[in-house]
Write an enzyme that holds these catalytic residues in place. Structure first.
Site, mmCIF file in Angstrom:
data_model
loop_
_atom_site.group_PDB
_atom_site.id
_atom_site.type_symbol
_atom_site.label_atom_id
_atom_site.label_comp_id
_atom_site.label_asym_id
_atom_site.label_seq_id
_atom_site.Cartn_x
_atom_site.Cartn_y
_atom_site.Cartn_z
ATOM 1 N N ASP A 95 0.857 -1.188 0.000
ATOM 2 C CA ASP A 95 0.000 0.000 0.000
ATOM 3 C C ASP A 95 0.888 1.232 0.000
ATOM 4 O O ASP A 95 2.051 1.174 0.427
ATOM 5 C CB ASP A 95 -0.920 0.007 1.224
ATOM 6 C CG ASP A 95 -1.901 1.188 1.192
ATOM 7 O OD1 ASP A 95 -2.707 1.250 0.253
ATOM 8 O OD2 ASP A 95 -1.843 2.044 2.088
ATOM 9 N N SER A 96 0.322 2.336 -0.440
ATOM 10 C CA SER A 96 1.078 3.585 -0.434
ATOM 11 C C SER A 96 1.345 4.080 0.978
ATOM 12 O O SER A 96 2.210 4.934 1.179
ATOM 13 C CB SER A 96 0.319 4.664 -1.223
ATOM 14 O OG SER A 96 -0.950 4.895 -0.637
ATOM 15 N N CYS A 145 -4.273 -1.291 -2.279
ATOM 16 C CA CYS A 145 -4.355 0.145 -2.492
ATOM 17 C C CYS A 145 -5.188 0.352 -3.745
ATOM 18 O O CYS A 145 -4.834 -0.158 -4.814
ATOM 19 C CB CYS A 145 -2.950 0.723 -2.677
ATOM 20 S SG CYS A 145 -2.891 2.465 -3.156
ATOM 21 N N GLU A 176 -5.107 9.839 8.454
ATOM 22 C CA GLU A 176 -3.679 9.722 8.756
ATOM 23 C C GLU A 176 -3.221 10.725 9.800
ATOM 24 O O GLU A 176 -2.163 10.548 10.407
ATOM 25 C CB GLU A 176 -2.862 9.830 7.472
ATOM 26 C CG GLU A 176 -3.127 8.680 6.513
ATOM 27 C CD GLU A 176 -1.932 8.285 5.683
ATOM 28 O OE1 GLU A 176 -0.995 9.093 5.575
ATOM 29 O OE2 GLU A 176 -1.933 7.154 5.152
ATOM 30 N N CYS A 228 -11.566 2.953 -0.717
ATOM 31 C CA CYS A 228 -10.235 3.334 -0.248
ATOM 32 C C CYS A 228 -10.026 2.613 1.066
ATOM 33 O O CYS A 228 -10.922 2.600 1.924
ATOM 34 C CB CYS A 228 -10.119 4.844 -0.057
ATOM 35 S SG CYS A 228 -8.552 5.361 0.703
ATOM 36 N N HIS A 251 -8.382 3.342 3.592
ATOM 37 C CA HIS A 251 -8.393 4.191 4.786
ATOM 38 C C HIS A 251 -9.799 4.380 5.348
ATOM 39 O O HIS A 251 -9.973 4.619 6.545
ATOM 40 C CB HIS A 251 -7.825 5.585 4.471
ATOM 41 C CG HIS A 251 -6.352 5.655 4.357
ATOM 42 N ND1 HIS A 251 -5.657 5.098 3.311
ATOM 43 C CD2 HIS A 251 -5.422 6.250 5.159
ATOM 44 C CE1 HIS A 251 -4.366 5.346 3.470
ATOM 45 N NE2 HIS A 251 -4.199 6.036 4.581
#
Length: 282
Positions: A9-10, A72, A162, A196, A198
């Protein structure tokens, strides 16, 4: 020989997918790589995302992985096809095709999303990069050609997560804003995909603003982790020649291209338990 399943993942979001994969398939070894030094990917060009993703995939292969999951959505949208079609056949040619495999998170989701919808109208919440790629519309069309797909880019959601603001009052404005914009495209959307990795951390907030969650015609909110995990389990059953090469010691190894202290602190939130990562210089 250690031949783990690679998960890329990024940044941190892929840990929500890894968590579900480990829950479903705990016996295998896993090697997670977060390219935190170059995140976010969602705002970068196709070529940049492709080059960054390919570099990380190569490293996972060099560390013994035979199978890599791009956990991702942006990398799956902007890099997966090129890697599968252009790079694998030349990097690792096998007798019956490439002997290394790279899978993404978009196809497993699009294969099933239509089964959740009664109205035939679904919504996609994603990064701007994923939305502009049109990957979800293209893939859903293959499996559910009659399904109507509405998309909404949510550029502030990843920074909120984040920066640890996913449960704060400040997140409400941005969550409600994008939910309202998606629902305004059609009142008949009855299935919403969080496209996504996240976004599951914002699930409690999202539930507050999605209409119809408690009514007779409930709106379904889908996260990707469990869908990808079950799809991977099925893939390994269908490819025993690959499954037999994966080492099975229950080991979990974590790599980050940025600060290990930052990664370990954030990973606890995404992965659900403490981790100790290693730094990778690319």
């Amino acid at each position: 020989m250690n031949q783990p399943i690679g998960v890329f993942d990024s940044g941190y979001g892929g840990l929500t997918v890894l968590r579900e994969i480990v829950h479903t398939l705990p016996q295998y070894d896993y090697l997670y790589l977060g390219d935190n030094a170059r995140t976010p990917y969602g705002t970068r060009s196709f070529d940049t995302v492709y080059q960054y993703t390919l570099e990380c995939v190569r490293h996972l292969f060099d560390r013994g992985c035979r199978l890599v999951i791009l956990a991702c959505n942006t990398a799956s949208a902007k890099a997966l096809r090129n890697i599968q079609q252009l790079d694998l056949p030349t990097m690792y040619p096998g007798l019956d095709g490439p002997d290394r495999r790279v899978l993404g998170v978009i196809r497993p989701t699009t294969e099933v999303i239509g089964t959740y919808s009664k109205t035939g109208q679904v919504g996609i919440l994603a990064t701007r990069g994923t939305v502009t790629s049109e990957s979800y519309r293209v893939e859903i069309e293959k499996f559910f050609p009659g399904l109507q797909v509405f998309q909404e880019a949510c550029p502030m959601w990843v920074p909120l997560v984040e920066n640890g603001e996913y449960a704060s009052a400040g997140a409400d404005y941005f969550v409600q804003q994008h939910i309202d914009r998606l629902v305004a495209q059609s009142p008949d959307i009855d299935t919403i995909l969080l496209a996504c990795t996240h976004y599951p951390l914002l699930l409690d907030k999202i539930r507050q603003y999605v209409p119809g969650l408690d009514g007779p015609d409930n709106t379904t909110i889908l996260t990707q982790g469990s869908i990808v995990a079950y799809s991977l389990a099925d893939y390994l059953i269908r490819h025993p020649e690959l499954e037999q090469q994966i080492s099975q010691h229950g080991r979990r190894t974590f790599l980050t291209t940025d600060s290990t202290e930052d990664f370990d602190r954030q990973a606890t939130v995404f992965y659900g338990e403490s981790v100790r990562s290693e730094h990778l210089a690319l």
